[in-house]
Scaffold this active site. Structure first.
Site, PDB file in Angstrom:
ATOM      1  N   THR A  60      29.155  -0.993  -8.176  1.00  0.00           N
ATOM      2  CA  THR A  60      29.649  -2.336  -7.862  1.00  0.00           C
ATOM      3  C   THR A  60      29.415  -3.278  -9.029  1.00  0.00           C
ATOM      4  O   THR A  60      28.501  -3.081  -9.835  1.00  0.00           O
ATOM      5  CB  THR A  60      28.907  -2.932  -6.641  1.00  0.00           C
ATOM      6  OG1 THR A  60      27.528  -3.129  -6.984  1.00  0.00           O
ATOM      7  CG2 THR A  60      28.981  -2.023  -5.438  1.00  0.00           C
ATOM      8  N   GLY A  61      30.219  -4.325  -9.103  1.00  0.00           N
ATOM      9  CA  GLY A  61      30.001  -5.463  -9.979  1.00  0.00           C
ATOM     10  C   GLY A  61      29.552  -5.161 -11.383  1.00  0.00           C
ATOM     11  O   GLY A  61      30.136  -4.344 -12.110  1.00  0.00           O
ATOM     12  N   GLY A  62      28.449  -5.822 -11.792  1.00  0.00           N
ATOM     13  CA  GLY A  62      27.939  -5.701 -13.147  1.00  0.00           C
ATOM     14  C   GLY A  62      27.468  -4.300 -13.486  1.00  0.00           C
ATOM     15  O   GLY A  62      27.572  -3.865 -14.641  1.00  0.00           O
TER      16      GLY A  62
ATOM     17  N   LYS B  96      15.528   6.002   5.496  1.00  0.00           N
ATOM     18  CA  LYS B  96      15.391   6.527   6.856  1.00  0.00           C
ATOM     19  C   LYS B  96      15.896   7.965   6.932  1.00  0.00           C
ATOM     20  O   LYS B  96      15.366   8.782   7.695  1.00  0.00           O
ATOM     21  CB  LYS B  96      16.160   5.641   7.838  1.00  0.00           C
ATOM     22  CG  LYS B  96      16.049   6.105   9.285  1.00  0.00           C
ATOM     23  CD  LYS B  96      16.708   5.132  10.250  1.00  0.00           C
ATOM     24  CE  LYS B  96      16.559   5.631  11.693  1.00  0.00           C
ATOM     25  NZ  LYS B  96      17.128   4.683  12.672  1.00  0.00           N
TER      26      LYS B  96
ATOM     27  N   TYR C 283     -13.908   1.791 -12.340  1.00  0.00           N
ATOM     28  CA  TYR C 283     -14.510   1.976 -11.023  1.00  0.00           C
ATOM     29  C   TYR C 283     -14.681   0.605 -10.388  1.00  0.00           C
ATOM     30  O   TYR C 283     -14.364  -0.419 -10.991  1.00  0.00           O
ATOM     31  CB  TYR C 283     -15.850   2.732 -11.108  1.00  0.00           C
ATOM     32  CG  TYR C 283     -16.859   2.159 -12.085  1.00  0.00           C
ATOM     33  CD1 TYR C 283     -17.666   1.077 -11.751  1.00  0.00           C
ATOM     34  CD2 TYR C 283     -17.019   2.735 -13.345  1.00  0.00           C
ATOM     35  CE1 TYR C 283     -18.588   0.563 -12.637  1.00  0.00           C
ATOM     36  CE2 TYR C 283     -17.951   2.235 -14.242  1.00  0.00           C
ATOM     37  CZ  TYR C 283     -18.735   1.143 -13.885  1.00  0.00           C
ATOM     38  OH  TYR C 283     -19.648   0.638 -14.756  1.00  0.00           O
TER      39      TYR C 283
ATOM     40  N   HIS D 272     -23.929 -12.375 -11.245  1.00  0.00           N
ATOM     41  CA  HIS D 272     -23.752 -11.949  -9.851  1.00  0.00           C
ATOM     42  C   HIS D 272     -23.172 -13.066  -8.977  1.00  0.00           C
ATOM     43  O   HIS D 272     -23.622 -13.310  -7.865  1.00  0.00           O
ATOM     44  CB  HIS D 272     -25.061 -11.433  -9.282  1.00  0.00           C
ATOM     45  CG  HIS D 272     -25.591 -10.236 -10.013  1.00  0.00           C
ATOM     46  ND1 HIS D 272     -24.921  -9.034 -10.075  1.00  0.00           N
ATOM     47  CD2 HIS D 272     -26.713 -10.075 -10.758  1.00  0.00           C
ATOM     48  CE1 HIS D 272     -25.616  -8.172 -10.799  1.00  0.00           C
ATOM     49  NE2 HIS D 272     -26.695  -8.782 -11.243  1.00  0.00           N
TER      50      HIS D 272
END
Length: 521
Positions: A31-33, A135, A220, A281
């Protein structure tokens, strides 16, 4: 012949992907571009309109929302009823979908973008197609991330089709992608609504959907046996630790990021003065202000010369050569500044492991909400960004305080709100002298802060004490008197206020009530 539908805004790596499909005899629908891009590259394509026999309309808003597209994606290949419907309605299967969505995030990041412009970049057909394809991943391969083209190409070249596990993984990625896309749209529209004074009458949204972009993996987490990664909000202010530029040193660790984030939140309390903050801390081990950044840092360092070792330092003024030389002589994990004097950065870079960050401090606005995980859920609250006027604080007893002491109390109060509760801060108007953090009783926190101030040789005639929550009993007042503290600021509101006020009056200690608590857990 197998068919593929290709429609993308990001054309990165698209030509090799399309050529690999064509090499397998796959017809390309586009489609399109995207169609123009492929055609100009000399690849044969079929327009969507030729498939649907229906023209693109409404400025491109409607082009792929058609049964000949979605039927071709959703039809179960081993279902006789579906096969009959496909035959009766002359639908041809589509087995590959290469689609990424309108650049909504990039659009709303633009300065002065209008609501109408943003809405035009809400993709409808794209999410519908990739969800239909995902799906039915047993039969359809759907790719939304150009980084996955290589895997698909390799499988096509080696076995002429994709693996079932690959299709399933790609399908999962689709639903994660559309969920993040829709969450960003919902968040943007919520912000637009919040700017409108008139309140609507609809029921509140009962779900919270968040989307964050993965930035990188960490070596970590809080400890070496914990895995961790950094995620960034798609749209956020420039004053955020995720926006800081790393100019030198090793990659930031999980704990570096937490401490650095706490540090930049602390220093934003003092925008009108040169300020230096040292954090360990997630608690301040020193905060100081001065007329120059060098003096501010010297005071900050003096506040706790032991705890600053291996800590985080942030300054809110240009980091000078003189200050760089001082910092270079110390062992620090992270240094953060808005800018660097010529030659200063080169001095800091002589230590290859120290992390040096540059953070824009022109706009100090931050996220309006704080989110904390708990087992089974999240806690969401407004950020503790209340701006307070010390002139509005109420005198609790008969002893008044000078303007100088009130200024010192204001300084200590802005610090104590960033200290883990129970929290006590002892300071003058220029620097902290003692920080009692994270104690299970208030008088214990006071003892730590006062003892530390005494060890530093503090002139207690100039010292004030700030308590993040109300002082419930007279023991903290008695302790403050023993050390010579002259003034106290606290929220007030305890059922023991009468006795506490009486004890402060007895010792000639001025005490102000803010009527605001600043617990931090």
């Amino acid at each position: 012949m197998s068919r593929a539908l290709i429609s993308v805004s990001d054309k990165t790596g698209l030509l090799p992907m399309a050529k690999a499909l064509i090499a397998q005899g796959v017809e390309i629908i586009s489609t399109g571009g995207t169609k123009r891009f492929l055609d100009e590259a000399g690849l044969k394509t079929t327009a969507v309109e030729e498939v649907t026999n229906f023209p693109e309309m409404m400025d491109g808003r409607v082009k792929t929302l058609h049964p000949k597209i979605h039927g071709a994606l959703l039809a179960l290949r081993d279902n006789k009823d579906h096969q009959l419907a496909v035959k009766n309605h002359e639908i041809e299967y589509i087995d590959f979908v290469i689609v990424n969505l309108y650049p909504f995030k990039q659009t709303i990041k633009k300065a002065e973008v209008t609501l109408a412009e943003a809405i035009e970049q809400i993709d409808i057909g794209g999410p519908s197609m990739i969800r239909s394809a995902a799906k039915n991943y047993q039969s359809v391969t759907v790719v939304v991330d150009p980084r996955d083209y290589a895997v698909v190409i390799e499988e096509l070249e080696s076995q002429s089709q994709t693996k079932a596990v690959t299709r399933q993984q790609l399908a999962q990625k689709v639903f994660a992608h559309t969920a993040a896309y829709d969450a960003l749209i919902a968040s943007y529209l919520a912000n637009q609504i919040a700017e409108v004074e008139e309140e609507g009458q609809i029921a509140p949204v009962e779900s919270l959907t968040l989307t964050y972009d993965r930035m990188y993996d960490l070596r970590y987490g809080e400890n070496a046996h914990q895995k961790a990664a950094v995620y960034q909000k798609p749209i956020t202010s420039s004053y955020a630790i995720t926006h800081a530029k790393v100019l030198n040193g090793k990659p930031l660790s999980y704990n570096n990021l937490r401490d650095a984030d706490a540090a930049i939140k602390m220093i934003r309390e003092f925008p009108d003065q040169a300020c230096a903050v040292a954090v360990k801390h997630m608690n301040p081990c020193g905060i100081a202000v001065a007329e120059t950044i060098e003096i501010a840092f010297n005071r900050c360092r003096q506040a706790d010369p032991i705890s600053i070792f291996g800590g985080i330092v942030v300054v809110n003024r240009t980091l000078t050569i003189k200050l760089a030389e001082t910092l270079h002589s110390m062992f620090l994990d992270v240094i953060i500044a808005p800018s660097f004097e010529e030659g200063a950065l080169e001095i800091l870079k002589q230590k290859v492991n120290v992390r040096v960050l540059q953070l824009d401090m022109d706009d100090l606005s931050m996220d309006a909400e704080e989110i904390t995980s708990i087992s089974g859920g999240l806690l969401v609250q407004e950020a503790d960004s209340l701006v307070e006027d010390s002139e509005q604080w109420q005198q609790m007893g008969t002893v008044s305080t000078s303007n100088e002491k009130r200024a010192a109390l204001s300084f200590a109060w802005r610090v104590v709100k960033h200290v883990k509760s129970n929290a006590i801060v002892v300071a003058d108007g220029q620097q902290t002298y003692g920080v009692g953090a994270g104690q299970t009783n208030r008088v214990g926190a006071a003892k730590i802060a006062l003892d530390h101030a005494k060890e530093l040789g503090a002139d207690f005639s100039k010292m004030v004490l700030a308590s993040d929550a109300f002082i419930p009993m007279t023991d903290t007042i008695e302790l403050a008197h023993q050390y010579g503290v002259q003034a106290i600021v606290q929220p007030g509101g305890s059922i023991g206020d009468k006795e506490v006020i009486a004890k402060a009056d007895e010792y000639g200690i001025a005490m102000l009530a803010t009527k605001v608590r600043h617990f931090r857990h």
